[in-house]
Design an enzyme around this catalytic site. Structure first.
Site, mmCIF file in Angstrom:
data_model
loop_
_atom_site.group_PDB
_atom_site.id
_atom_site.type_symbol
_atom_site.label_atom_id
_atom_site.label_comp_id
_atom_site.label_asym_id
_atom_site.label_seq_id
_atom_site.Cartn_x
_atom_site.Cartn_y
_atom_site.Cartn_z
ATOM 1 N N CYS A 2 7.582 44.140 -6.855
ATOM 2 C CA CYS A 2 6.949 43.798 -5.577
ATOM 3 C C CYS A 2 5.447 43.903 -5.735
ATOM 4 O O CYS A 2 4.942 44.273 -6.785
ATOM 5 C CB CYS A 2 7.395 44.775 -4.506
ATOM 6 S SG CYS A 2 9.164 44.947 -4.378
ATOM 7 N N ARG A 28 4.407 38.117 -7.264
ATOM 8 C CA ARG A 28 5.230 39.272 -7.661
ATOM 9 C C ARG A 28 6.497 39.380 -6.818
ATOM 10 O O ARG A 28 7.430 40.087 -7.204
ATOM 11 C CB ARG A 28 4.444 40.566 -7.527
ATOM 12 C CG ARG A 28 3.180 40.632 -8.375
ATOM 13 C CD ARG A 28 2.405 41.899 -8.096
ATOM 14 N NE ARG A 28 3.145 43.051 -8.567
ATOM 15 C CZ ARG A 28 3.070 43.541 -9.800
ATOM 16 N NH1 ARG A 28 2.295 42.931 -10.677
ATOM 17 N NH2 ARG A 28 3.771 44.579 -10.162
ATOM 18 N N TRP A 86 10.050 41.894 -3.537
ATOM 19 C CA TRP A 86 11.002 41.254 -4.449
ATOM 20 C C TRP A 86 12.212 42.183 -4.420
ATOM 21 O O TRP A 86 12.264 43.198 -5.088
ATOM 22 C CB TRP A 86 10.402 41.175 -5.859
ATOM 23 C CG TRP A 86 11.336 40.571 -6.835
ATOM 24 C CD1 TRP A 86 12.069 41.219 -7.778
ATOM 25 C CD2 TRP A 86 11.661 39.195 -6.986
ATOM 26 N NE1 TRP A 86 12.819 40.345 -8.490
ATOM 27 C CE2 TRP A 86 12.596 39.098 -8.035
ATOM 28 C CE3 TRP A 86 11.271 38.042 -6.337
ATOM 29 C CZ2 TRP A 86 13.129 37.881 -8.440
ATOM 30 C CZ3 TRP A 86 11.792 36.825 -6.740
ATOM 31 C CH2 TRP A 86 12.696 36.762 -7.769
ATOM 32 N N ASN A 112 6.668 50.042 -4.821
ATOM 33 C CA ASN A 112 7.057 49.034 -5.827
ATOM 34 C C ASN A 112 7.757 49.795 -6.955
ATOM 35 O O ASN A 112 7.181 50.692 -7.558
ATOM 36 C CB ASN A 112 5.825 48.308 -6.383
ATOM 37 C CG ASN A 112 6.204 47.464 -7.608
ATOM 38 O OD1 ASN A 112 7.338 46.995 -7.706
ATOM 39 N ND2 ASN A 112 5.281 47.339 -8.542
ATOM 40 N N GLY A 113 8.991 49.468 -7.199
ATOM 41 C CA GLY A 113 9.746 50.156 -8.260
ATOM 42 C C GLY A 113 11.186 50.369 -7.830
ATOM 43 O O GLY A 113 11.664 49.725 -6.889
ATOM 44 N N GLU A 499 19.527 27.930 -27.385
ATOM 45 C CA GLU A 499 18.460 28.278 -26.436
ATOM 46 C C GLU A 499 17.092 27.905 -26.996
ATOM 47 O O GLU A 499 16.238 27.371 -26.290
ATOM 48 C CB GLU A 499 18.525 29.780 -26.106
ATOM 49 C CG GLU A 499 17.425 30.313 -25.219
ATOM 50 C CD GLU A 499 17.260 29.610 -23.885
ATOM 51 O OE1 GLU A 499 16.207 29.802 -23.254
ATOM 52 O OE2 GLU A 499 18.149 28.825 -23.489
ATOM 53 N N LYS A 503 14.405 25.369 -25.213
ATOM 54 C CA LYS A 503 13.023 25.744 -24.877
ATOM 55 C C LYS A 503 12.048 24.683 -25.405
ATOM 56 O O LYS A 503 11.143 24.248 -24.716
ATOM 57 C CB LYS A 503 12.670 27.121 -25.468
ATOM 58 C CG LYS A 503 13.294 28.275 -24.703
ATOM 59 C CD LYS A 503 12.593 28.645 -23.447
ATOM 60 C CE LYS A 503 13.262 28.311 -22.118
ATOM 61 N NZ LYS A 503 14.629 28.406 -21.907
ATOM 62 N N GLU A 506 12.404 21.434 -23.292
ATOM 63 C CA GLU A 506 11.972 21.384 -21.885
ATOM 64 C C GLU A 506 10.470 21.563 -21.701
ATOM 65 O O GLU A 506 9.927 21.118 -20.685
ATOM 66 C CB GLU A 506 12.765 22.384 -21.043
ATOM 67 C CG GLU A 506 12.618 23.827 -21.364
ATOM 68 C CD GLU A 506 13.466 24.677 -20.421
ATOM 69 O OE1 GLU A 506 13.566 24.342 -19.239
ATOM 70 O OE2 GLU A 506 14.019 25.683 -20.890
ATOM 71 N N HIS A 522 29.131 18.333 -41.316
ATOM 72 C CA HIS A 522 30.048 17.349 -40.732
ATOM 73 C C HIS A 522 29.306 16.260 -39.968
ATOM 74 O O HIS A 522 29.853 15.622 -39.071
ATOM 75 C CB HIS A 522 31.058 18.076 -39.838
ATOM 76 C CG HIS A 522 31.713 19.223 -40.540
ATOM 77 N ND1 HIS A 522 32.668 19.062 -41.525
ATOM 78 C CD2 HIS A 522 31.483 20.560 -40.455
ATOM 79 C CE1 HIS A 522 33.033 20.253 -41.998
ATOM 80 N NE2 HIS A 522 32.325 21.166 -41.378
ATOM 81 N N LYS A 621 12.176 24.939 -10.989
ATOM 82 C CA LYS A 621 12.579 26.297 -11.359
ATOM 83 C C LYS A 621 13.995 26.597 -10.903
ATOM 84 O O LYS A 621 14.767 27.282 -11.591
ATOM 85 C CB LYS A 621 11.601 27.309 -10.755
ATOM 86 C CG LYS A 621 11.897 28.747 -11.097
ATOM 87 C CD LYS A 621 11.757 28.970 -12.587
ATOM 88 C CE LYS A 621 12.276 30.293 -13.089
ATOM 89 N NZ LYS A 621 12.424 30.354 -14.527
HETATM 90 C C1 AGP Z 1 15.732 27.052 -18.211
HETATM 91 O O1 AGP Z 1 14.551 27.271 -18.831
HETATM 92 C C2 AGP Z 1 15.705 26.083 -17.125
HETATM 93 N N1 AGP Z 1 14.813 26.462 -16.127
HETATM 94 C C3 AGP Z 1 17.092 25.749 -16.594
HETATM 95 O O2 AGP Z 1 17.886 25.316 -17.659
HETATM 96 C C4 AGP Z 1 17.816 26.900 -15.906
HETATM 97 O O3 AGP Z 1 18.243 27.829 -16.841
HETATM 98 C C5 AGP Z 1 19.020 26.342 -15.150
HETATM 99 O O4 AGP Z 1 18.546 25.460 -14.179
HETATM 100 C C6 AGP Z 1 19.823 27.451 -14.490
HETATM 101 O O5 AGP Z 1 19.062 28.107 -13.541
HETATM 102 P P1 AGP Z 1 19.575 29.492 -12.926
HETATM 103 O O6 AGP Z 1 19.646 30.477 -14.031
HETATM 104 O O7 AGP Z 1 18.538 29.834 -11.911
HETATM 105 O O8 AGP Z 1 20.912 29.235 -12.301
#
Ligand code: AGP
Length: 626
Positions: A2, A28, A86, A112-113, A499, A503, A506, A522, A621
């Protein structure tokens, strides 16, 4: 995580400094906010204590709070405290918003904590006749300070000091009382800074709300308190009351930078926060010795989990990669079959869900539409739902029957980093708890697993302290001619290869694929040539010899090898074109270490290609549409 802000000084500044400070700290936490304004005797005299404290709280951001405060409120005060939330304990609501006031109104505070032993303190307070209006750990702290003041302390400062000696957890708090003109603050783990300005003191979670008024800042250290009295005198002390001489530092940072903690972007800041965020995820859960792991949130569903014939894990994107890592850990320790599905596929594939089956949904935001809809469908079919979520009080957190919060804090960067390692750490805790309760882990292994988990934050800090090599390697592969990357790994590391590839895709818009190392024979090996960078997670534990021969297969076709190796691995250093060392670790926990160089690699390449890493094109996001 927070944001807290306080002001003591000139009346004309009070409320405005705190409100604009909260706006600066909204990154935050932004699910609810509040301020408490203290008026001195004669300003709004109160026959009980001489001062009066008015508390304003609202759900939503600071704007919602500001708009909810009546025009009639006297917007002048020499002492104001505020909070932007938060949520950790108790969903976002006005009732759970800070500031919290104690039952007999002697104490008002912002925090905050996380107070880890809040349930123990609360039980004691209830026995003493205390009642609670919120679900928060913070209200427990306010009542505990009041209780100690009434029971044993002679003065306000001693009451706070004695009360904090009973508290376990993390806190940065600002405390005021209608019985005193003092403002008291204290810190343990959570950040707290005091800005020393001509017109007064601005106290905040970081320098963002302060640098507008002064660059002279005192940073409180752990287990330190400070008291401001007569609006001008500042005293610092330890919790044992020994006085401390304040050290004023000159902070030359602009606001933008501070919000990013001095980093160039939120993503880089969040990558570097992982030492702390993984610590936050295991804090209060990782117990000593042979004690069971403390995870209150799962007690309710533990019987179903332990006798489940099958566990489904559903998620999207990066969270889906955490699900794959979770499958490996749960199957290894609990020996219960786990099926991992993309939530969007699971939703429509008419899955075979039998009574007693458990469906785990993993999500950072808690609002991803595909995951939510799939969980709702599973619920209709009688499955027990379990959530691994970062955003407290989010839709999915409220939908599931039980869950674990990852406590990764606000993740602003669209590309998930610290939330991912938080998810993997939470899944490790879950697998350990299930494996232990099912009798699959003997005492020695249990203690070994615990000490390995406890050592993770330190080892992550070590990786984050040495990133120059990663930058140098990224620099070599920023050239446009490298337009495809392959990520390879085996076993527990395979989800991390996926993963790493995501990264890079994206944030740098470069095509990349993750593959089980043996699988490339394969097909994908056809792609290999001198312009194909191949990132291989080749750590000592788990199929090492096999992965070394895979590397030879690629080298014999001129592929460029960037190997993630275990510290001191001289063999692979001779074979690979580039290598990045990570600390020694059991195969079980390597995913948490191998992830970080891959996050940084993609970050540096994206930055050097002038991509907007915090807000990559075409992404959001939280994907709240199907
Ligand atoms: C990951 O870097 C992306 N922002 C995206 O793949 C994300 O993981 C996916 O949309 C799932 O989001 P969530 O974890 O909020 O459900």
């Amino acid at each position: 995580m927070c944001g807290i802000v306080g002001y003591v000084g000139s009346k004309t500044y009070g409320p405005d400094v705190v409100i604009s400070g909260l706006r600066r700290l909204e990154y935050r936490g932004y699910d609810s906010a509040g301020i408490a304004i203290r008026y001195n005797p004669g300003e709004r005299s109160d026959e009980m204590y001489g001062h009066i404290i008015e508390n304003w709280r609202e759900q939503g951001g600071v704007d919602e709070l500001y708009d909810s405060i009546p025009e009639s409120v006297i917007w002048e005060s020499d002492c104001v405290i505020g909070h932007t939330r938060w949520a950790t304990h108790g969903a976002p609501s006005r009732r759970n918003a800070h500031p919290h006031t104690s039952m007999n109104r002697a104490i008002t505070l912002v925090h905050n904590g996380i107070i880890e032993n809040y349930e123990t303190l609360k039980t004691k307070l209830i026995q003493e006749g205390y009642e609670f209006e919120s679900q928060t750990d913070t209200e427990v702290l306010a009542n505990w300070i009041e209780y100690i003041w009434e029971k044993s302390a002679t003065d306000f400062v001693s009451a706070v000091r004695f009360a904090l000696q009973d508290v376990v957890g993390a806190y940065a708090i600002l405390v005021i009382s209608p019985k005193s003109d003092q403002l008291i603050m204290a810190k343990k783990s959570s950040p707290l800074a005091i800005g020393v300005a001509e017109h007064g003191f601005i106290i905040a979670s970081d320098a963002t709300p302060i640098v507008e008024y002064t660059k002279d800042i005192i940073y409180l250290e752990d287990d330190q308190m400070a008291v401001i009295e007569n609006n001008i005198d500042l005293r610092l002390m330890n919790l044992d009351a020994t006085e401390i001489d304040p050290v004023i530092e000159r902070v030359d940072l602009d606001l933008e930078q501070i919000e990013k903690g001095g980093f160039d972007s939120f993503m880089l800041k969040e990558i570097n926060e992982q030492t702390e965020t993984i610590q936050n995820c295991i804090r209060g859960r990782l117990t000593d010795d042979l004690e069971p792991l403390m995870m209150g949130g799962i007690d309710g569903i533990m019987p179903q989990l332990l006798r489940a014939n099958k566990i489904f894990i559903i998620a999207c994107g990066t969270s889906w990669h955490a699900a794959l890592a979770g499958k490996n850990m749960i199957e290894k320790l609990a020996r219960i079959p786990v099926e991992v599905d993309y939530a969007s596929e699971f939703r429509y594939k008419d899955p075979i869900i039998r009574p007693g089956d458990v469906v785990i949904g993993i999500t950072q935001s808690g609002e991803t539409a595909d995951t939510k809809a799939a969980l709702e469908m599973a619920k209709e079919r009688g499955a027990s739902l379990f959530g691994i979520v970062n955003v407290v009080g989010s839709s999915i957190a409220r939908l599931v029957d039980a869950g674990i919060y990852t406590h990764s804090g606000v993740e602003v960067g669209v590309a998930s980093t610290k939330a991912f390692t938080g998810q993997v750490a939470a899944l490790a805790l879950l697998a350990m708890r299930m494996g232990r309760q099912l009798g699959n882990i003997n005492d020695d292994s249990y203690l070994r697993l615990k000490s390995a988990l406890r050592s993770i934050p330190k080892k992550v800090a070590k990786i984050l302290a040495n990133t120059d090599d990663i930058l140098a390697i990224a620099d070599e592969y920023t050239d446009e001619k490298y337009h495809d990357f392959l990520y390879l790994a085996r076993g527990f590391n395979f989800p991390i290869a996926l993963e790493g590839a995501l990264k890079l895709k994206e944030i740098s818009y470069i095509h990349a694929e993750g593959y089980p190392a043996a699988e490339i024979k394969h097909g994908p090996i056809a792609l290999i040539d001198h312009e194909m960078p191949v990132i291989v997670i080749a750590t000592k534990k788990g199929h090492y010899e096999k992965i070394v021969s895979n590397i030879h297969e690629i080298k014999s076709r001129n592929g460029k090898i960037i190997a993630i190796v275990t510290e001191g691995d001289e063999t692979l250093k001779k074979i690979a074109d580039h290598w990045i060392e990570i600390p020694e670790s059991s195969e079980f926990f390597t995913p948490l270490f191998a992830t970080i160089p891959l996050q940084l690699m993609s970050y540096y390449i994206a930055v050097m290609r002038n991509c907007n890493v915090d807000q990559p094109r075409n992404l959001a996001k939280s994907v709240t549409v199907e």
